[in-house]
Design an enzyme around this catalytic site. Structure first.
Site, short mmCIF file in Angstrom:
data_model
loop_
_atom_site.label_atom_id
_atom_site.label_comp_id
_atom_site.label_asym_id
_atom_site.label_seq_id
_atom_site.Cartn_x
_atom_site.Cartn_y
_atom_site.Cartn_z
N ILE A 280 8.90 -11.05 -61.63
CA ILE A 280 9.13 -12.49 -61.43
C ILE A 280 8.11 -13.34 -62.19
O ILE A 280 8.38 -14.51 -62.48
CB ILE A 280 9.11 -12.81 -59.91
N ASN B 268 -0.58 0.16 -59.84
CA ASN B 268 -1.75 -0.19 -59.05
C ASN B 268 -1.65 0.51 -57.69
O ASN B 268 -0.58 0.50 -57.06
CB ASN B 268 -1.82 -1.70 -58.86
N VAL C 208 2.18 -5.42 -53.56
CA VAL C 208 3.45 -5.13 -52.87
C VAL C 208 3.40 -3.68 -52.39
O VAL C 208 3.22 -2.75 -53.20
CB VAL C 208 4.67 -5.35 -53.78
N HIS D 154 5.54 0.84 -57.20
CA HIS D 154 6.19 0.28 -58.38
C HIS D 154 5.37 0.63 -59.60
O HIS D 154 4.14 0.61 -59.57
CB HIS D 154 6.38 -1.24 -58.27
N HIS E 84 4.79 -0.65 -63.41
CA HIS E 84 5.01 -1.75 -64.36
C HIS E 84 5.25 -1.15 -65.74
O HIS E 84 4.53 -0.23 -66.16
CB HIS E 84 3.77 -2.63 -64.47
P1 5GP Z 1 1.09 -5.25 -58.04
O1 5GP Z 1 -0.06 -6.19 -58.16
O2 5GP Z 1 1.42 -4.91 -56.61
O3 5GP Z 1 0.92 -4.03 -58.91
O4 5GP Z 1 2.33 -5.98 -58.69
C1 5GP Z 1 3.29 -6.68 -57.95
C2 5GP Z 1 4.19 -7.36 -58.94
O5 5GP Z 1 5.35 -7.77 -58.26
C3 5GP Z 1 3.57 -8.60 -59.60
O6 5GP Z 1 3.56 -8.43 -61.02
C4 5GP Z 1 4.50 -9.73 -59.15
O7 5GP Z 1 4.69 -10.71 -60.15
C5 5GP Z 1 5.77 -9.00 -58.80
N1 5GP Z 1 6.57 -9.64 -57.77
C6 5GP Z 1 6.12 -10.14 -56.58
N2 5GP Z 1 7.14 -10.65 -55.87
C7 5GP Z 1 8.27 -10.46 -56.62
C8 5GP Z 1 9.63 -10.78 -56.40
O8 5GP Z 1 10.04 -11.33 -55.37
N3 5GP Z 1 10.51 -10.44 -57.38
C9 5GP Z 1 10.09 -9.81 -58.53
N4 5GP Z 1 11.04 -9.53 -59.44
N5 5GP Z 1 8.81 -9.49 -58.77
C10 5GP Z 1 7.89 -9.82 -57.81
#
Ligand code: 5GP
Length: 125
Positions: A40, A97, A106, A110, A112
């Protein structure tokens, strides 16, 4: 806020809601093991998130507790997503991460995929 990677799986996390179709996502890939969608808040021209369908908090949880079939399916999906995005030739970066120091936000595993420009050093300096 970074998550505690030892917490139990939270079915209300945002990616669980995307998997259930409760909130929209720009999905680019979908199979029995994984779903991929655009981040997003993209941090590169291509910024795609690949998540397993299973309920796993993090890479640590997944690597310890997922079946061999789930792990193979997920890893193959990550490669397929990158190929479908057309970024193999130019190159791409994978990032997962895990927990507090990595800033995982989150609590559903996931990976990236970043691509589309030179991505700079691996870690900020
Ligand atoms: P983290 O920091 O957990 O590795 O990455 C979480 C990622 O999820 C971030 O890059 C953030 O922009 C993305 N993200 C958070 N909420 C949403 C959402 O509702 N939809 C999408 N498509 N990405 C999200």
């Amino acid at each position: 806020m970074p998550i505690d990677p030892t917490q139990p799986y939270d079915d209300q996390n945002i990616f669980a809601k995307i998997l259930r179709g409760e909130i929209p996502a720009k999905t680019v890939y979908d199979d029995d093991y994984a779903v991929a969608f655009h981040d997003i808040a993209p941090q590169a021209p291509h910024h795609i998130l690949v998540i397993p369908r299973g309920r796993y908090v993090s890479w640590d949880d997944f690597s310890a507790n997922a079946s061999d079939e789930e792990i193979a399916g997920f890893v193959r999906a990550v490669g397929a997503v990158a190929r479908a995005a057309g970024v193999v030739e130019s190159g791409y970066r994978l990032l997962a991460n895990v927990g507090l120091d990595a800033g995982q936000e989150v609590p559903h595993l996931h990976v990236h995929i970043f691509a589309g420009q030179p991505l700079g050093p691996m870690l900020s300096r």
